[in-house]
Enzyme design. Structure first.
Site, PDB file in Angstrom:
ATOM      1  N   ILE A 198     -16.209  12.274 -10.910  1.00 40.80           N
ATOM      2  CA  ILE A 198     -15.393  11.049 -10.986  1.00 40.80           C
ATOM      3  C   ILE A 198     -15.503  10.269  -9.678  1.00 40.80           C
ATOM      4  CG2 ILE A 198     -13.021  10.167 -11.177  1.00 40.80           C
ATOM      5  CD1 ILE A 198     -12.448  12.491 -13.077  1.00 40.80           C
ATOM      6  N   GLU A 246     -11.258   0.709   4.685  1.00 38.70           N
ATOM      7  CA  GLU A 246     -11.870   0.962   5.987  1.00 38.70           C
ATOM      8  C   GLU A 246     -11.040   0.480   7.155  1.00 38.70           C
ATOM      9  OE1 GLU A 246     -15.560  -1.130   5.348  1.00 38.70           O
ATOM     10  OE2 GLU A 246     -16.484   0.698   4.595  1.00 38.70           O
ATOM     11  N   LYS A 283      -9.713  -1.492  16.248  1.00 39.89           N
ATOM     12  CA  LYS A 283      -9.246  -2.739  15.632  1.00 39.89           C
ATOM     13  C   LYS A 283      -8.036  -3.265  16.388  1.00 39.89           C
ATOM     14  CE  LYS A 283      -7.089  -4.482  11.423  1.00 39.89           C
ATOM     15  NZ  LYS A 283      -6.585  -4.174  10.077  1.00 39.89           N
ATOM     16  N   LEU A 336      -3.438   4.997  -4.594  1.00 42.65           N
ATOM     17  CA  LEU A 336      -3.634   4.046  -5.693  1.00 42.65           C
ATOM     18  C   LEU A 336      -2.889   4.486  -6.953  1.00 42.65           C
ATOM     19  CD1 LEU A 336      -7.441   3.427  -5.086  1.00 42.65           C
ATOM     20  CD2 LEU A 336      -5.531   1.950  -4.410  1.00 42.65           C
ATOM     21  N   GLU A 367      -3.839  -7.113   4.693  1.00 40.66           N
ATOM     22  CA  GLU A 367      -3.280  -6.648   5.974  1.00 40.66           C
ATOM     23  C   GLU A 367      -3.510  -5.143   6.138  1.00 40.66           C
ATOM     24  OE1 GLU A 367      -2.051  -7.987   8.674  1.00 40.66           O
ATOM     25  OE2 GLU A 367      -1.824 -10.098   8.149  1.00 40.66           O
ATOM     26  N   THR A 377      -2.956  -2.323   4.462  1.00 40.54           N
ATOM     27  CA  THR A 377      -1.705  -1.553   4.433  1.00 40.54           C
ATOM     28  C   THR A 377      -1.728  -0.323   3.527  1.00 40.54           C
ATOM     29  OG1 THR A 377      -1.009  -3.290   2.907  1.00 40.54           O
ATOM     30  CG2 THR A 377      -0.079  -3.342   5.113  1.00 40.54           C
TER      31      THR A 377
END
Ligand SMILES: Cc1cc2nc3c(=O)[nH]c(=O)nc-3n(C[C@H](O)[C@H](O)[C@H](O)COP(=O)(O)OP(=O)(O)OC[C@H]3O[C@@H](n4cnc5c(N)ncnc54)[C@H](O)[C@@H]3O)c2cc1C
Length: 493
Positions: free
Chosen positions: A37, A44, A73, A328, A337, A339
């Site tokens: 699956i 990322e 970042k 998810l 953003e 998150t």
């Protein structure tokens, strides 16, 4: 307590690694995943809170950066979001220093209303460093003042899951490869009893974490938690992702460029650049979306396009019976953003704090769900803000401008518009500085500022503004180039 984790994407392995770390003695943790699956394979960019998660797992930062091909970042560069040609930076970290009960930006609003030229970004080391592609660490104080750099990471999501898997397995998590065929539920209590694998194996448990991705195998397909649909606020419903060859300079920020019916991300990793186009299928065909994405790459594509479909929203109950949905499986908010990984992290923290004792107490479950709802709604509002305050042409952008807003967001916008006030509700994820940068960046200018800002004389105001801009400049000057920092400390072999 037997804990069974269904799914081994970022959510599954984050949960496995964290629970195994905290329940060092005695927890029986199993994780089931299916290579056939696979995982969603994107995700990322992060926000600074992930450093806490990694710290709690005892992860060495440089080792983690090396093993996940990560980069640093400092924030997000929003290009063309207000209108074509516009640009602003949403940086992590601090912005000037407040005085008394007022945050710095109230003085800056006064300074601007009196004709001052320096933009908000001049007072944030993150913005200055990003502009010059610098990154490094700073001492806690520079020139006697606390420093204000904040950072997160970009990383390869599949390498991060692998990295966490190693930690989880060392700490005793047992992994089972294979497909879950069905889920056994107790006919009386409605609680999940076991996962029935297609191989014939039965995996019994007390607490089940649904980390099965969009399908929500346990929380939705089995327990029918229900879905609160937010596509009225966030109409984008598709994305195409593609990596391309890495490009110089190595940027220490995510770039988000507004497009005709959505936006495009660009994330520089050590070994490649991640790109994606999030769009609304009501206003753009898949072909046009692909053309837009491929036309906006700054290197050769390294893989075929990866198409993804989604709907913004969340489960009505993230925790139902003896099942908690993470990642998810719990819902989706577009990655504007960055998150989603944080929402996994905070759900794990919440679960740890409200961990079931002898039974599954309804009060614990209700508290978990109330906190989850609040967090998701406040992140949703922050994302919607970007779309709402646009002046772009085109049907999609007009639709975003004219949509009915959640009341909570309408209130925040009005508070800022009137007197530049920003209220952080109940420790919501994004702080005043984040709201300020995006509201101001999107072109919302307050009509007034806090009256206490007038307590400073003109000379005092000039001195406050001058010293704040010099301080951020000083801090930025101490930083090496991002690429140099990585080469010196954490290059991925
Ligand atoms: C376009 C896009 C961009 C994104 N960008 C970002 C970002 O920049 N930052 C960020 O924080 N987040 C981002 N996200 C979100 C992020 O990708 C997810 O939050 C994260 O990957 C977690 O996914 P997951 O583990 O919940 O699901 P998945 O990765 O889908 O994993 C699901 C797991 O369940 C297993 N599984 C499913 N069904 C079965 C079955 N029947 N039997 C056995 N195993 C099963 C699968 O094998 C897999 O291991 C993005 C998402 C999308 C769609």
């Amino acid at each position: 307590m037997r804990i069974v984790i269904a799914g081994g994407g970022t959510a599954g392995w984050m949960a496995a690694a964290a629970l195994a770390r905290f329940f060092r003695n005695g927890a029986d943790i199993r994780l089931v995943e299916s290579e056939a699956i696979g995982t969603v394979g994107v995700g990322e960019a992060t926000i600074p809170q992930i450093r806490l998660f990694n710290d709690n797992l005892g992860i060495d930062e440089h080792d983690f950066v090396r093993q996940t091909q990560a980069t640093f970042k400092l924030g997000i560069d929003f290009v063309d979001w207000v209108e074509p040609g516009s640009r602003y930076f949403h940086g992590f970290g601090s912005l000037g220093r407040g005085l008394g009960i007022l945050p710095f930006y109230q003085f800056w609003l006064r300074y601007r209303q009196e004709g001052g030229a320096l933009d908000l970004s001049e007072f944030a080391v993150n913005s200055l460093a990003a502009r010059e592609n610098r990154f490094g660490t700073l001492p806690s104080h520079v020139n006697g003042q606390p420093t204000g750099l904040g950072y997160a990471f970009h990383f390869d999501a599949s390498l991060y899951a692998r990295f966490l898997r190693r930690i989880a397995e060392v700490n005793g998590v047992r992994r089972t490869e294979g497909r879950i065929g069905s889920v056994a539920v107790n006919g009386t209590t409605g609680f999940i009893e076991a996962l029935a694998m297609e191989s014939g194996e039965r995996i019994d448990g007390d607490l089940f974490l649904d980390c099965s991705g969009f399908r929500g195998l346990l929380i939705e397909q089995t327990l029918a938690s229900g879905f609160e649909d937010w596509s009225g606020y966030l109409p984008c419903d598709r994305a195409l992702a593609v990596p391309c060859a890495p490009a110089e300079p190595l940027t220490p920020y995510t770039r988000s460029t507004a497009r005709k019916a959505g936006w495009q991300w660009r994330i520089g990793l050590q070994h490649r650049t991640g790109n994606g186009h999030v769009y609304c299928s009501d206003h753009m065909s898949d072909e046009e979306a692909a053309e837009t994405l491929l036309g906006g790459l700054d290197g050769e594509p390294l893989a075929p396009l990866n198409p993804l479909r989604f709907r913004a929203g969340k489960r009505r109950q993230a925790w139902k019976k003896n099942c908690v949905a993470l990642g998810l499986a719990g819902g989706f908010l577009e990655p504007l953003e960055s998150t989603s990984i944080h929402l996994i992290q905070s759900a794990i923290a919440r679960l740890l704090l409200l961990f079931p004792t002898r039974g599954f107490d309804e009060a614990d479950i209700a508290e978990f769900n109330a906190q989850t709802d609040f967090e998701w709604e406040s992140v949703r509002d922050f994302i919607v803000l970007h779309y709402r305050l646009n002046r772009r042409d085109g049907e999609f952008w007009r639709r975003c401008r004219e949509m009915e807003l959640p009341e909570s967001l309408a209130h925040k916008i009005e508070l800022f518009r009137s007197n530049g006030r920003i209220v952080r509700f109940n420790q919501e994820l994004f702080n005043e500085i984040s709201w300020l940068q995006v509201m101001y960046g999107q072109g919302l200018t307050p009509r007034a500022y806090h009256p206490l800002a007038d307590q400073l004389s003109e000379e005092e105001l000039a001195s406050l503004i001058g010293s704040a801009s010099r301080q951020s400049r000083r801090e930025a000057d101490l930083l090496p180039l991002h690429s140099e920092y990585i080469r010196a400390h954490c290059a991925a072999g």
